[in-house]
Design an enzyme around this catalytic site. Structure first.
Site, PDB file in Angstrom:
ATOM      1  N   SER A 164      21.226 112.622  54.375  1.00 46.33           N
ATOM      2  CA  SER A 164      21.494 113.724  55.285  1.00 46.33           C
ATOM      3  C   SER A 164      22.787 113.458  56.064  1.00 46.33           C
ATOM      4  CB  SER A 164      20.282 113.915  56.205  1.00 46.33           C
ATOM      5  OG  SER A 164      20.323 115.145  56.855  1.00 46.33           O
TER       6      SER A 164
ATOM      7  N   ASP B 281      17.155 122.550  48.842  1.00 47.27           N
ATOM      8  CA  ASP B 281      17.145 121.894  50.151  1.00 47.27           C
ATOM      9  C   ASP B 281      17.643 122.869  51.213  1.00 47.27           C
ATOM     10  OD1 ASP B 281      17.435 120.229  52.351  1.00 47.27           O
ATOM     11  OD2 ASP B 281      18.606 118.709  51.299  1.00 47.27           O
TER      12      ASP B 281
ATOM     13  N   HIS C  93      13.852 117.587  51.479  1.00 45.42           N
ATOM     14  CA  HIS C  93      15.042 116.989  52.066  1.00 45.42           C
ATOM     15  C   HIS C  93      14.900 115.476  52.033  1.00 45.42           C
ATOM     16  CE1 HIS C  93      18.612 116.783  54.505  1.00 45.42           C
ATOM     17  NE2 HIS C  93      17.992 116.150  55.495  1.00 45.42           N
TER      18      HIS C  93
END
Length: 547
Positions: free
Chosen positions: A236, A460, A490
């Site tokens: 991320s 996502d 995710h």
């Protein structure tokens, strides 16, 4: 941008942690690099000086202090770095680091340290070494020291806070579906107050919680670990951190796995990236409702996504009138079900909680959505670091009219998370620090990078797929992309997709990738669990709060 850590490994160990495609590689054109500010040049020089010193001093790993809650095989150390790298002899802060040494099992040769950043910004990676004991990690753990750390501001690493303790334990909260002008002005006032709180509590140090400072810290950590080049895994926000590191220190990159990629286009950091999340979360919210509808026989929430939505709205209306368990209002409900847009492994729990509530039992919903007072300080710390880094990194619109216009239009087609995300980031409109930073143009340096590996799920919501395509374009022809088709959880690495994990393991162990772009079939959807079966189990612990 709401981003979360790649938390599957720690969850599996029973621990609590807290966005256009181009043609082929030959079409890659590096964007021009912006001019370097004098302050940034001084900070880069300072980082090189500190890194040299760190390489000579190393790190003293010892048994971890009890506060870290890490078992014996993990060792901990403290890394001292400057608050301001332009003044390397000035104020210093301490970053906590954790490590499990390579096992060498099967006669594997040690390949160095694998450093992990779980994202956020605001998440701690101190638990990462525990993946050494998880299925599927044994060959990686044999070859690498597994290294986690708490970035500056996080945990015990010069912790940042923006609110006084009494302000942390609020609730239940009531968040309207369509905020009125009066409610919006309340949130504007709250955002102003939050930004002032950050400035009051952090003082002049607030300016030094940035991605550039995180990159410098990572550069020093690499040196302190005795590594000439960095082997890194970021999830991320960690993908953006890794991409900026690779741009500023291309000669120091060995291997990089970038999981669930942030769109690094400077024009999208960070305001536009946050707007881009709303349609992504809307798709994933639909995916959850479609899954629940396919399992109508189990949950009785309705045989269509629209019927499931109607049930959710009934629950929302009920907790708006009377908070579930006295602690779950519409704000807590929204936060709990946003988790379903991040991770499909929570779908059975969330569907069962909706079903139980609609049948008169609010206990499962309360157990899943009620705030945990014991985690309040950690959650506040994560939010403070998240806000500071994003606000410091790049310019944000400073007029409420722009935010109101953009999010009002967006909420018409993506209502699920638009306003909650806008209000979360709104302190950046009133941020008291003017750093002058412009986002780094990832891929702007002419130095050719070694092979890197990007991993992404097509659906996502938190880091929409086009971000992975943009990151691959910018990193150049040596960047490979593994796509999990038709999936949207995710954080893909170390999840439930053996195909993805085989590509990651092969790359980390050999440096080889299977192709410029390869795909994996989606991991299996979660199986439904009946209410009777669910009732027979202990309540599922809340997943870490999504910043």
């Amino acid at each position: 941008m709401r981003t979360t850590p790649a938390r599957r490994a720690a969850a599996a160990a029973g621990l609590c942690l807290i966005l256009c495609a181009t043609g082929g590689a030959s079409a890659t054109t590096a964007p021009p690099a912006p001019p370097v500010r004098a302050a940034d040049a001084a900070a880069e020089a300072g980082a090189e000086l500190v890194a040299r010193r760190a390489a000579a001093a190393g790190l003293d790993f010892r048994p971890c202090p009890a506060v870290e809650d890490l078992p014996g095989p993990v060792r901990c150390a403290t890394l001292r770095v400057p608050l301001d790298y332009a003044r390397p002899e000035g104020t210093r802060i301490s970053l906590t680091v954790s490590r499990v040494a390579a096992t060498g099992a099967g006669g594997a040769a040690r390949q160095g340290a694998l450093v992990h950043n779980p994202g956020g910004p605001g998440a701690s990676g101190m638990y990462f070494p525990l993946v050494a004991k998880l299925p599927g990690w044994d060959r990686i753990a044999a070859a690498y020291d597994l290294v986690g750390y708490a970035p500056r501001g996080v945990g015990r690493s010069a912790p940042l806070s923006c609110q006084d303790p009494p302000a942390r334990a609020q609730g239940p909260t009531q968040v309207p579906v369509a905020p009125s002008p009066a409610y919006k002005q309340q949130r504007v006032a709250s955002a102003r107050a939050y930004a002032r709180g950050c400035a009051r509590r952090a003082g002049a140090a607030l300016a030094y919680y940035t991605t550039l400072d995180n990159v410098r810290d990572l550069h020093v950590l690499r040196a302190a670990l005795g590594e000439e080049k960095l082997t890194f895994m970021g999830a991320s926000y960690g993908t953006y951190l890794g991409a900026v590191y690779a741009t500023l220190h291309p000669g120091r990159v060995r291997r990089m796995v970038l999981d669930s990629a942030v769109d690094p286009d400077p024009r999208r950091i960070w305001y536009r990236n946050n707007l881009d999340q709303a349609p992504g979360f809307e798709r994933r919210w639909y995916d959850f409702r479609a899954w629940a509808a396919r399992h109508h026989a189990t949950y009785r929430l309705g045989a269509t996504p629209a019927a499931v939505q109607a049930g959710y709205e009934r629950v929302r209306a009920a907790v708006a009138r009377t908070p579930a368990g006295g602690s779950v209002g519409t704000g807590e409900l929204q936060a709990a079900y946003l988790q379903a847009a991040y991770y499909d492994d929570v779908w059975p729990d969330r569907a069962a909680a909706l079903a139980a509530f609609l049948r008169g039992d609010p206990a499962p919903l309360t157990a899943q959505a009620a705030p945990d007072p014991a985690a309040a300080a950690e959650a506040e710390n994560a939010k403070a670091v998240y806000t500071a880094v994003l606000c410091n990194d790049a310019p944000w619109p400073a007029d409420w009219e722009t935010w109101d216009r953009d999010n009002t239009e967006l909420a018409r087609r993506a209502p699920f998370e638009t306003w909650a995300n806008a209000f979360l980031n709104l302190p950046c409109a009133y941020w008291p620090v003017r750093t002058g930073h412009q986002p780094v143009a990832v891929g702007s340096r002419p130095v050719r990078l070694p092979r890197t590996l990007i991993v992404a799920a097509e659906r996502d919501g938190a880091t929409p797929y086009r971000g992975a395509l943009e990151l691959q374009r910018r990193l150049g022809p040596q960047a490979a992309l593994v796509t999990e088709r038709g999936a949207g959880a995710h954080g893909v690495v170390g999840g439930r997709n053996d195909c993805v994990d085989r590509h990651v393991e092969r790359y980390l162990l050999t440096g080889d990738t299977s192709g410029w772009r390869v795909t994996c079939a989606p991991h299996p959807e979660p199986a439904p669990v009946s209410l009777d079966d669910r009732a027979a189990r202990a309540p599922r612990a809340l997943l870490p709060p999504v910043v």
